[in-house]
Design a protein around this motif. Structure first.
Motif, PDB file in Angstrom:
ATOM      1  N   VAL A   1      63.688  35.179  89.892  1.00 31.76           N
ATOM      2  CA  VAL A   1      64.132  36.390  89.199  1.00 31.76           C
ATOM      3  C   VAL A   1      65.122  36.039  88.093  1.00 31.76           C
ATOM      4  O   VAL A   1      65.086  36.612  86.994  1.00 31.76           O
ATOM      5  CB  VAL A   1      64.753  37.373  90.213  1.00 31.76           C
ATOM      6  CG1 VAL A   1      65.398  38.557  89.500  1.00 31.76           C
ATOM      7  CG2 VAL A   1      63.696  37.870  91.184  1.00 31.76           C
ATOM      8  N   SER A   2      66.013  35.089  88.356  1.00 32.83           N
ATOM      9  CA  SER A   2      66.988  34.676  87.339  1.00 32.83           C
ATOM     10  C   SER A   2      66.299  34.076  86.120  1.00 32.83           C
ATOM     11  O   SER A   2      66.672  34.359  84.976  1.00 32.83           O
ATOM     12  CB  SER A   2      67.964  33.658  87.945  1.00 32.83           C
ATOM     13  OG  SER A   2      68.620  34.185  89.071  1.00 32.83           O
ATOM     14  N   VAL A   3      65.291  33.246  86.358  1.00 36.64           N
ATOM     15  CA  VAL A   3      64.564  32.621  85.251  1.00 36.64           C
ATOM     16  C   VAL A   3      63.832  33.673  84.423  1.00 36.64           C
ATOM     17  O   VAL A   3      63.866  33.650  83.180  1.00 36.64           O
ATOM     18  CB  VAL A   3      63.586  31.566  85.810  1.00 36.64           C
ATOM     19  CG1 VAL A   3      62.540  31.199  84.783  1.00 36.64           C
ATOM     20  CG2 VAL A   3      64.349  30.317  86.246  1.00 36.64           C
ATOM     21  N   VAL A   4      63.174  34.616  85.081  1.00 32.54           N
ATOM     22  CA  VAL A   4      62.446  35.663  84.356  1.00 32.54           C
ATOM     23  C   VAL A   4      63.405  36.507  83.532  1.00 32.54           C
ATOM     24  O   VAL A   4      63.154  36.815  82.353  1.00 32.54           O
ATOM     25  CB  VAL A   4      61.649  36.540  85.345  1.00 32.54           C
ATOM     26  CG1 VAL A   4      61.052  37.752  84.638  1.00 32.54           C
ATOM     27  CG2 VAL A   4      60.549  35.725  86.007  1.00 32.54           C
ATOM     28  N   TRP A   5      64.535  36.882  84.116  1.00 29.67           N
ATOM     29  CA  TRP A   5      65.505  37.700  83.389  1.00 29.67           C
ATOM     30  C   TRP A   5      66.113  36.929  82.219  1.00 29.67           C
ATOM     31  O   TRP A   5      66.339  37.483  81.140  1.00 29.67           O
ATOM     32  CB  TRP A   5      66.596  38.177  84.328  1.00 29.67           C
ATOM     33  CG  TRP A   5      67.650  38.998  83.639  1.00 29.67           C
ATOM     34  CD1 TRP A   5      68.934  38.650  83.381  1.00 29.67           C
ATOM     35  CD2 TRP A   5      67.486  40.319  83.114  1.00 29.67           C
ATOM     36  NE1 TRP A   5      69.589  39.654  82.723  1.00 29.67           N
ATOM     37  CE2 TRP A   5      68.719  40.698  82.547  1.00 29.67           C
ATOM     38  CE3 TRP A   5      66.409  41.209  83.062  1.00 29.67           C
ATOM     39  CZ2 TRP A   5      68.907  41.938  81.941  1.00 29.67           C
ATOM     40  CZ3 TRP A   5      66.611  42.446  82.448  1.00 29.67           C
ATOM     41  CH2 TRP A   5      67.838  42.796  81.897  1.00 29.67           C
ATOM     42  N   SER A   6      66.369  35.651  82.404  1.00 31.19           N
ATOM     43  CA  SER A   6      66.920  34.834  81.330  1.00 31.19           C
ATOM     44  C   SER A   6      65.934  34.719  80.175  1.00 31.19           C
ATOM     45  O   SER A   6      66.322  34.826  78.993  1.00 31.19           O
ATOM     46  CB  SER A   6      67.271  33.443  81.862  1.00 31.19           C
ATOM     47  OG  SER A   6      67.715  32.592  80.826  1.00 31.19           O
ATOM     48  N   ALA A   7      64.652  34.490  80.478  1.00 24.19           N
ATOM     49  CA  ALA A   7      63.640  34.415  79.421  1.00 24.19           C
ATOM     50  C   ALA A   7      63.520  35.747  78.684  1.00 24.19           C
ATOM     51  O   ALA A   7      63.428  35.783  77.445  1.00 24.19           O
ATOM     52  CB  ALA A   7      62.297  34.010  80.028  1.00 24.19           C
ATOM     53  N   HIS A   8      63.544  36.861  79.419  1.00 26.98           N
ATOM     54  CA  HIS A   8      63.473  38.184  78.786  1.00 26.98           C
ATOM     55  C   HIS A   8      64.671  38.410  77.871  1.00 26.98           C
ATOM     56  O   HIS A   8      64.523  38.906  76.739  1.00 26.98           O
ATOM     57  CB  HIS A   8      63.416  39.265  79.868  1.00 26.98           C
ATOM     58  CG  HIS A   8      63.642  40.653  79.350  1.00 26.98           C
ATOM     59  ND1 HIS A   8      62.704  41.321  78.592  1.00 26.98           N
ATOM     60  CD2 HIS A   8      64.713  41.496  79.468  1.00 26.98           C
ATOM     61  CE1 HIS A   8      63.176  42.519  78.265  1.00 26.98           C
ATOM     62  NE2 HIS A   8      64.391  42.648  78.784  1.00 26.98           N
ATOM     63  N   THR A   9      65.867  38.042  78.330  1.00 24.73           N
ATOM     64  CA  THR A   9      67.070  38.224  77.519  1.00 24.73           C
ATOM     65  C   THR A   9      67.016  37.378  76.252  1.00 24.73           C
ATOM     66  O   THR A   9      67.388  37.836  75.165  1.00 24.73           O
ATOM     67  CB  THR A   9      68.315  37.864  78.350  1.00 24.73           C
ATOM     68  OG1 THR A   9      68.335  38.669  79.541  1.00 24.73           O
ATOM     69  CG2 THR A   9      69.578  38.115  77.556  1.00 24.73           C
ATOM     70  N   ALA A  10      66.566  36.127  76.383  1.00 27.76           N
ATOM     71  CA  ALA A  10      66.487  35.246  75.209  1.00 27.76           C
ATOM     72  C   ALA A  10      65.503  35.791  74.176  1.00 27.76           C
ATOM     73  O   ALA A  10      65.767  35.768  72.965  1.00 27.76           O
ATOM     74  CB  ALA A  10      66.087  33.842  75.643  1.00 27.76           C
ATOM     75  N   LEU A  11      64.343  36.292  74.633  1.00 24.18           N
ATOM     76  CA  LEU A  11      63.366  36.853  73.703  1.00 24.18           C
ATOM     77  C   LEU A  11      63.902  38.127  73.044  1.00 24.18           C
ATOM     78  O   LEU A  11      63.674  38.357  71.840  1.00 24.18           O
ATOM     79  CB  LEU A  11      62.062  37.152  74.441  1.00 24.18           C
ATOM     80  CG  LEU A  11      61.260  35.927  74.898  1.00 24.18           C
ATOM     81  CD1 LEU A  11      60.066  36.359  75.736  1.00 24.18           C
ATOM     82  CD2 LEU A  11      60.792  35.118  73.699  1.00 24.18           C
ATOM     83  N   ARG A  12      64.611  38.936  73.791  1.00 24.94           N
ATOM     84  CA  ARG A  12      65.177  40.157  73.215  1.00 24.94           C
ATOM     85  C   ARG A  12      66.218  39.821  72.149  1.00 24.94           C
ATOM     86  O   ARG A  12      66.253  40.434  71.073  1.00 24.94           O
ATOM     87  CB  ARG A  12      65.802  41.005  74.326  1.00 24.94           C
ATOM     88  CG  ARG A  12      66.336  42.352  73.863  1.00 24.94           C
ATOM     89  CD  ARG A  12      66.918  43.097  75.046  1.00 24.94           C
ATOM     90  NE  ARG A  12      67.995  42.333  75.653  1.00 24.94           N
ATOM     91  CZ  ARG A  12      68.557  42.645  76.828  1.00 24.94           C
ATOM     92  NH1 ARG A  12      68.103  43.683  77.515  1.00 24.94           N
ATOM     93  NH2 ARG A  12      69.531  41.914  77.315  1.00 24.94           N
TER      94      ARG A  12
ATOM     95  N   ALA B   1      67.792  39.188  66.408  1.00 22.73           N
ATOM     96  CA  ALA B   1      68.226  38.330  65.303  1.00 22.73           C
ATOM     97  C   ALA B   1      67.207  38.336  64.173  1.00 22.73           C
ATOM     98  O   ALA B   1      67.574  38.304  62.990  1.00 22.73           O
ATOM     99  CB  ALA B   1      68.450  36.907  65.813  1.00 22.73           C
ATOM    100  N   ALA B   2      65.913  38.385  64.512  1.00 18.76           N
ATOM    101  CA  ALA B   2      64.884  38.419  63.473  1.00 18.76           C
ATOM    102  C   ALA B   2      64.923  39.725  62.694  1.00 18.76           C
ATOM    103  O   ALA B   2      64.653  39.740  61.481  1.00 18.76           O
ATOM    104  CB  ALA B   2      63.508  38.226  64.107  1.00 18.76           C
TER     105      ALA B   2
END
Length: 361
Positions: free
Chosen positions: A335-346, A351-352
């Protein structure tokens, strides 16, 4: 309404339907993933253990590789890690063997002490009840001897499966430590060019979180084990070293692992030292839980894992329901990995969006 025209659909219902079918698709994908992992759970566990070993040993291998060739550094690091684990297990076995005679005597006295304690108020349990329980246990073992033998044989089969999984995990760890970056780069090249950047951002964030969680949980488990081992040794509870090792392993299941391990220690203390020491060990459960929940986890884990305790508890319970003990261990880092990936993409999308605005100004 004109005849033959469709009834009007409110915007709320249209939006709810759009989200509903998307949630159904996501739920179907998640269910299919868990069904696939359940079908090949040995492979999934082996890869997960290989990633854990990589997260723990790759920094050491990188340091050793500064003075030695990379393959030699990886081999020395893995051999050193295996030697450390086997040394700890040998220490535990020696401690159990050295205290075996004393343990048998203390547990016999302890069982008698527990019988006397249960015979006094408020329990007032008749002595015949306990002796009848012992007789029934003996009769059960005698009448189910063949079933117990078949269970032991199936346990031997499970042991072979565990050893095979560990061997595959070490095999995966060798290649992850040796050339994990090249493997990840090859995987990205197989993807369409339009999604490579997003996968790279999510993958880097997921690996940072997984590495941070692994280092943090090992540190928390080690501190818990040291505290429990010292406390049990000071209280004179036998098997202090094996019980400390049990606490170390149980700490990998957040929130519920440590209390279960300390409950086992309380039973040992009750049988060997009496109710007073057992009550102190039970109080130790509360103290260790407070130290772990309010000091160790916020200091060690907060920079790597940003999950609410309620999310952690639900993840552990859901993981245990889906895949037993393995699921309880894997749930929180997943769950931590999935949430971290979602946060990074957001954050990357935000930024874009801001970049063209900055260029226009």
């Amino acid at each position: 309404m004109q005849p033959g025209t469709a009834p009007p659909v409110t915007p709320f219902l249209r939006t709810a339907a759009a989200y509903a079918w998307r949630l159904l698709v996501v739920g179907l994908l998640v269910y299919s993933l868990f069904a696939l992992l359940g079908r090949f759970h040995e492979i999934g566990v082996a890869v997960f253990l290989g990633l854990v070993i990589t997260a723990l040993l790759r920094p050491i291998a990188d340091v050793v590789a500064r003075g030695l060739p990379r393959p030699v550094a990886v081999a020395l690091t893995l051999i050193g890690g295996i030697a450390l684990v086997l040394g700890v297990l040998a220490l535990v076995g020696e401690a159990v063997a050295g205290e075996r005679t004393t343990l048998v005597r203390e547990f016999r006295v302890g069982i008698g002490r527990i019988e006397d304690w249960l015979g006094r108020p408020p329990f007032r349990l008749a002595p015949e009840a306990l002796s009848d329980v012992q007789a029934r246990i003996g009769q059960f073992l005698a009448s189910h001897r063949s079933a117990l033998v078949s269970t032991a044989l199936s346990g031997a089969g499970h042991l072979v499966a565990v050893l095979t999984t560990l061997a595959l995990a070490l095999f995966c760890a060798v290649f992850f430590i040796q050339s994990g970056d090249r493997q990840w780069g090859w995987f990205q090249e197989q993807l369409p060019a339009s999604v490579r950047d997003r996968v790279g951002i999510a993958g880097r964030a997921a690996w940072r979180t997984f590495t941070g969680y692994t280092h943090g949980i090992v540190l928390v488990a080690a501190v818990n084990a040291v505290l429990v081992g010292i406390a049990l040794w000071l209280l004179g509870v036998p098997l202090a070293v094996p019980l400390a090792l049990l606490e170390f392993v149980a700490a990998f299941v957040p929130l519920i692992g440590s209390p279960i391990a300390l409950a086992v220690a309380a039973v040992v203390a009750l049988a060997s030292q009496g109710p007073l020491v057992a009550a102190i060990v039970i109080a130790l459960i509360v103290v260790i839980g407070q130290i772990e929940g309010h000091l160790l986890h916020p200091l060690v884990m907060s920079w790597a894992v940003r999950l609410h305790p309620l999310v952690v508890a639900i993840s552990v319970i859901a993981g245990s329901i889906a895949a037993g003990i393995v699921g309880a261990v894997v749930a929180v880092p997943m769950v931590s990995v999935v949430w971290s990936a979602h946060t990074a993409l957001r954050e990357a999308r935000a930024a874009a969006r801001e970049r063209p605005a900055d260029g226009e100004s």
